[in-house]
Design an enzyme around this catalytic site. Structure first.
Site, PDB file in Angstrom:
ATOM      1  N   LYS A 132       0.868  -1.272  -0.005  1.00  0.00           N
ATOM      2  CA  LYS A 132       0.028   0.053   0.120  1.00  0.00           C
ATOM      3  C   LYS A 132       0.907   1.336   0.040  1.00  0.00           C
ATOM      4  O   LYS A 132       1.811   1.358   1.012  1.00  0.00           O
ATOM      5  CB  LYS A 132      -1.079   0.065   1.219  1.00  0.00           C
ATOM      6  CG  LYS A 132      -1.892   1.072   1.489  1.00  0.00           C
ATOM      7  CD  LYS A 132      -2.925   1.035   2.687  1.00  0.00           C
ATOM      8  CE  LYS A 132      -3.499   2.119   3.215  1.00  0.00           C
ATOM      9  NZ  LYS A 132      -4.400   2.872   2.227  1.00  0.00           N
ATOM     10  N   THR A 144      -2.347   7.076   0.062  1.00  0.00           N
ATOM     11  CA  THR A 144      -3.678   6.897   0.983  1.00  0.00           C
ATOM     12  C   THR A 144      -4.252   8.263   0.440  1.00  0.00           C
ATOM     13  O   THR A 144      -3.937   8.960  -0.317  1.00  0.00           O
ATOM     14  CB  THR A 144      -3.348   7.137   2.423  1.00  0.00           C
ATOM     15  OG1 THR A 144      -4.599   7.182   2.956  1.00  0.00           O
ATOM     16  CG2 THR A 144      -2.667   8.480   2.705  1.00  0.00           C
ATOM     17  N   GLU A 170      -3.252   0.834  -3.633  1.00  0.00           N
ATOM     18  CA  GLU A 170      -3.930   0.607  -2.329  1.00  0.00           C
ATOM     19  C   GLU A 170      -4.051  -0.995  -2.018  1.00  0.00           C
ATOM     20  O   GLU A 170      -4.402  -1.365  -0.970  1.00  0.00           O
ATOM     21  CB  GLU A 170      -5.564   1.223  -2.342  1.00  0.00           C
ATOM     22  CG  GLU A 170      -5.464   2.713  -2.288  1.00  0.00           C
ATOM     23  CD  GLU A 170      -5.503   3.182  -1.042  1.00  0.00           C
ATOM     24  OE1 GLU A 170      -5.380   2.278   0.071  1.00  0.00           O
ATOM     25  OE2 GLU A 170      -5.754   4.173  -0.785  1.00  0.00           O
TER      26      GLU A 170
HETATM   27  C1  LIG Z   1      -8.051   9.291  10.572  1.00  0.00           C
HETATM   28  C2  LIG Z   1      -7.620   7.948   9.736  1.00  0.00           C
HETATM   29  O1  LIG Z   1      -6.746   7.495  10.290  1.00  0.00           O
HETATM   30  N1  LIG Z   1      -8.135   8.125   8.397  1.00  0.00           N
HETATM   31  C3  LIG Z   1      -7.798   7.187   7.377  1.00  0.00           C
HETATM   32  C4  LIG Z   1      -8.266   7.453   5.957  1.00  0.00           C
HETATM   33  C5  LIG Z   1      -8.256   6.674   5.220  1.00  0.00           C
HETATM   34  N2  LIG Z   1      -7.298   5.477   5.445  1.00  0.00           N
HETATM   35  C6  LIG Z   1      -7.104   4.582   4.236  1.00  0.00           C
HETATM   36  O2  LIG Z   1      -6.589   5.435   2.848  1.00  0.00           O
HETATM   37  C7  LIG Z   1      -7.285   4.678   1.878  1.00  0.00           C
HETATM   38  C8  LIG Z   1      -8.043   5.593   1.150  1.00  0.00           C
HETATM   39  O3  LIG Z   1      -8.711   6.604   2.061  1.00  0.00           O
HETATM   40  C9  LIG Z   1      -7.822   3.649   2.420  1.00  0.00           C
HETATM   41  O4  LIG Z   1      -6.938   2.528   2.277  1.00  0.00           O
HETATM   42  C10 LIG Z   1      -8.180   3.993   3.907  1.00  0.00           C
HETATM   43  O5  LIG Z   1      -8.517   2.997   4.624  1.00  0.00           O
HETATM   44  C11 LIG Z   1      -6.802   5.122   6.767  1.00  0.00           C
HETATM   45  O6  LIG Z   1      -6.403   4.044   6.913  1.00  0.00           O
HETATM   46  N3  LIG Z   1      -7.302   5.977   7.772  1.00  0.00           N
END
Ligand SMILES: CC(=O)Nc1ccn([C@@H]2O[C@H](CO)[C@@H](O)[C@H]2O)c(=O)n1
Length: 101
Positions: free
Chosen positions: A19, A22, A72
C-alpha cells in the site's frame, strides 16, 4: 500534520510495501513532498513505522482508476466502497503517495 494515522487493518500492507498511497479529505491533506512522518494506528495510537511523502495530488472520486486501486492493494470497487465508508459523499480527494523509511 506531525503524524499520520491509518486503520489497523492496513498496517500489514503498509509494512510490506503493498500500500503506497492514501486518499484523504482536505482536513488530512496538510503534508508536503519530502516530509517524513511517524505512522500510528487510529484505534490505539500505536506507532508502527515512519514514511516519507513522495507527492500530494488532488484527485476526483470519479477519476479514481485501477492505478490507485493497485497502489492501495485493492480492487477499484473495494477502494471506492472503503472511501465512501470513511468519507460519505466525498467528491474531491488528496492522493498522498509515500514510501517506507
Ligand atoms: C483518521 C484516519 O486514520 N483516516 C484514514 C483514512 C483513510 N485511510 C485509508 O486510506 C485509503 C483511502 O482512503 C484507504 O486505504 C483507507 O482505508 C486510513 O487508513 N485511515
Amino acid at each position: 500534520m506531525h503524524k499520520i494515522t491509518f486503520f489497523e487493518r492496513f498496517e500489514a500492507d503498509i509494512l510490506a510495501g503493498r500500500k503506497t498511497i492514501t486518499l484523504r479529505d482536505e482536513s488530512e491533506s496538510g503534508v508536503i513532498a519530502g516530509q517524513t512522518l511517524p505512522v500510528h494506528t487510529l484505534e490505539a495510537d500505536r506507532w508502527f513505522c515512519d514514511i516519507r511523502i513522495i507527492a500530494v495530488q488532488e484527485v476526483e472520486f470519479d477519476g479514481l482508476s485501477d492505478k490507485e486501486a493497485h497502489q492501495e492493494n485493492m480492487t477499484l470497487e473495494q477502494l471506492k466502497q472503503v472511501i465512501q465508508e470513511i468519507y460519505p459523499g466525498i467528491t474531491h480527494l488528496y492522493k498522498i503517495s509515500f514510501e517506507l523509511c
